[in-house]
Design an enzyme around this catalytic site. Structure first.
Site, PDB file in Angstrom:
ATOM      1  N   LYS A   1      43.330  51.363  27.728  1.00 27.64           N
ATOM      2  CA  LYS A   1      42.287  50.773  28.562  1.00 27.64           C
ATOM      3  C   LYS A   1      40.966  51.531  28.420  1.00 27.64           C
ATOM      4  O   LYS A   1      40.963  52.753  28.280  1.00 27.64           O
ATOM      5  CB  LYS A   1      42.739  50.754  30.019  1.00 27.64           C
TER       6      LYS A   1
ATOM      7  N   THR B   1      37.811  50.811  42.959  1.00 27.94           N
ATOM      8  CA  THR B   1      38.656  50.572  41.791  1.00 27.94           C
ATOM      9  C   THR B   1      40.067  51.148  41.965  1.00 27.94           C
ATOM     10  O   THR B   1      40.804  51.263  40.996  1.00 27.94           O
ATOM     11  CB  THR B   1      38.014  51.185  40.531  1.00 27.94           C
TER      12      THR B   1
ATOM     13  N   GLY C   1      43.754  51.392  42.227  1.00 27.96           N
ATOM     14  CA  GLY C   1      44.861  50.508  41.912  1.00 27.96           C
ATOM     15  C   GLY C   1      44.651  49.588  40.736  1.00 27.96           C
ATOM     16  O   GLY C   1      45.481  48.710  40.473  1.00 27.96           O
ATOM     17  N   THR C   2      43.568  49.782  39.987  1.00 28.03           N
ATOM     18  CA  THR C   2      43.298  48.870  38.875  1.00 28.03           C
ATOM     19  C   THR C   2      44.372  48.957  37.791  1.00 28.03           C
ATOM     20  O   THR C   2      44.775  47.935  37.223  1.00 28.03           O
ATOM     21  CB  THR C   2      41.921  49.145  38.246  1.00 28.03           C
ATOM     22  N   GLY C   3      44.839  50.167  37.488  1.00 27.37           N
ATOM     23  CA  GLY C   3      45.866  50.316  36.464  1.00 27.37           C
ATOM     24  C   GLY C   3      47.169  49.653  36.861  1.00 27.37           C
ATOM     25  O   GLY C   3      47.820  48.981  36.038  1.00 27.37           O
ATOM     26  N   CYS C   4      47.578  49.832  38.116  1.00 31.72           N
ATOM     27  CA  CYS C   4      48.788  49.193  38.623  1.00 31.72           C
ATOM     28  C   CYS C   4      48.654  47.679  38.555  1.00 31.72           C
ATOM     29  O   CYS C   4      49.575  46.969  38.118  1.00 31.72           O
ATOM     30  CB  CYS C   4      49.044  49.619  40.068  1.00 31.72           C
TER      31      CYS C   4
END
Length: 268
Positions: free
Chosen positions: A176, A208, A210-213
């Site tokens: 990412k 932002t 929790g964006t990866g989850c």
């Protein structure tokens, strides 16, 4: 495949609702997938940070997975925070035992600020047991550096890191680009044969968390519905971009993303 797509998340609980199990289940629901969970750790956290963590016994993690698989069934699975070498090995054993696939691995190892969340022993276990089972692994730039054991300062080095992760067993990787400089978040996808980029404009916001989850959960949801991996990533990219670009502005720190923003955009 069952008429209702089913996705399982194996991850930690975020008491603030922005990341972890809570973000995954919200994402599954928004993408019309029945969500189930096996909790690996309980955190006391909010938008300002993590105040405490209680790691669960690997046996109860294993039993949660067994209970779900033997009754409801699973069309796709994703992992998030696995907390320890023992939990990593337990989860890997259950993925193998129940032949769970597609399998999306979100390597929750390094925080957005670059803070290391797992010990060296956990990294070793992750690379030995979990990486070879991954349909796709979704590291951010910090995590890709940590896993590939190299510094990433340009696009070519990102490709080199992706190749290392493929060589170590992952079927595919998407690194990412949200933490990179520039006006766009450009993600690099590699399946061992072809490179592909996924790009979206960045939003100037601190919300932002929790964006990866959310991104990895959206990939799992789409795979559960039968999408190809590139199509699932494209949908997940659109989902998380909408979630970031319509902030909720909750809390005093880095607030959560807006999980229903994608649905609202679809209705326009």
């Amino acid at each position: 495949m069952n008429q209702i797509a089913r996705a399982l998340t194996i991850a930690g609980s975020d008491s603030s609702g922005g990341a972890g199990i809570q973000a995954d289940l919200k994402t599954f629901q928004e993408l019309h997938v029945f969500g189930m969970s096996a909790i690996t750790a309980i955190t006391a956290q909010n938008t300002l940070g993590v105040q405490d963590v209680l790691e669960l016994n690997p046996d109860i993690v294993a039993k949660q997975i067994d209970s779900i698989v033997t009754d409801l069934g699973v069309d796709a699975v994703k992992t998030g925070m696995l907390a320890s070498p023992e939990i990593i090995e337990t989860v890997a054993a259950k993925i193998n035992e129940h032949h769970l696939a597609p399998f999306v691995v979100d390597p929750v190892m390094v925080s957005t600020s670059g803070h290391l969340l797992l010990t060296g022993d956990a990294r070793t276990s992750f690379k030995k047991w979990l990486l070879p089972l991954a349909t796709v692994i979704t590291p951010n730039l910090h995590e890709a550096e940590y896993l590939a054991d190299m510094k990433i300062t340009n696009w070519e080095e990102r490709k080199q890191a992706a190749q290392i992760l493929i060589d170590e067993g992952a079927q595919a990787v998407i690194i990412k680009g949200g933490h990179d400089v520039g006006e766009k978040a450009v993600d690099l996808f590699y399946d061992g044969s072809n490179f592909q980029s996924f790009s979206a404009p960045k939003t100037d916001t601190k919300n932002t968390h929790g964006t990866g989850c959310t991104f990895s959960a959206a990939i799992a949801a789409q795979l559960a519905k039968g999408d190809s991996l590139p199509d699932a990533i494209a949908k997940a990219k659109a989902f998380v971009t909408a979630a970031i670009s319509h902030p909720l502005s909750l809390g005093k720190g880095n607030g959560p993303t807006n999980h229903w923003a994608y649905r609202q955009e679809e209705k326009k």
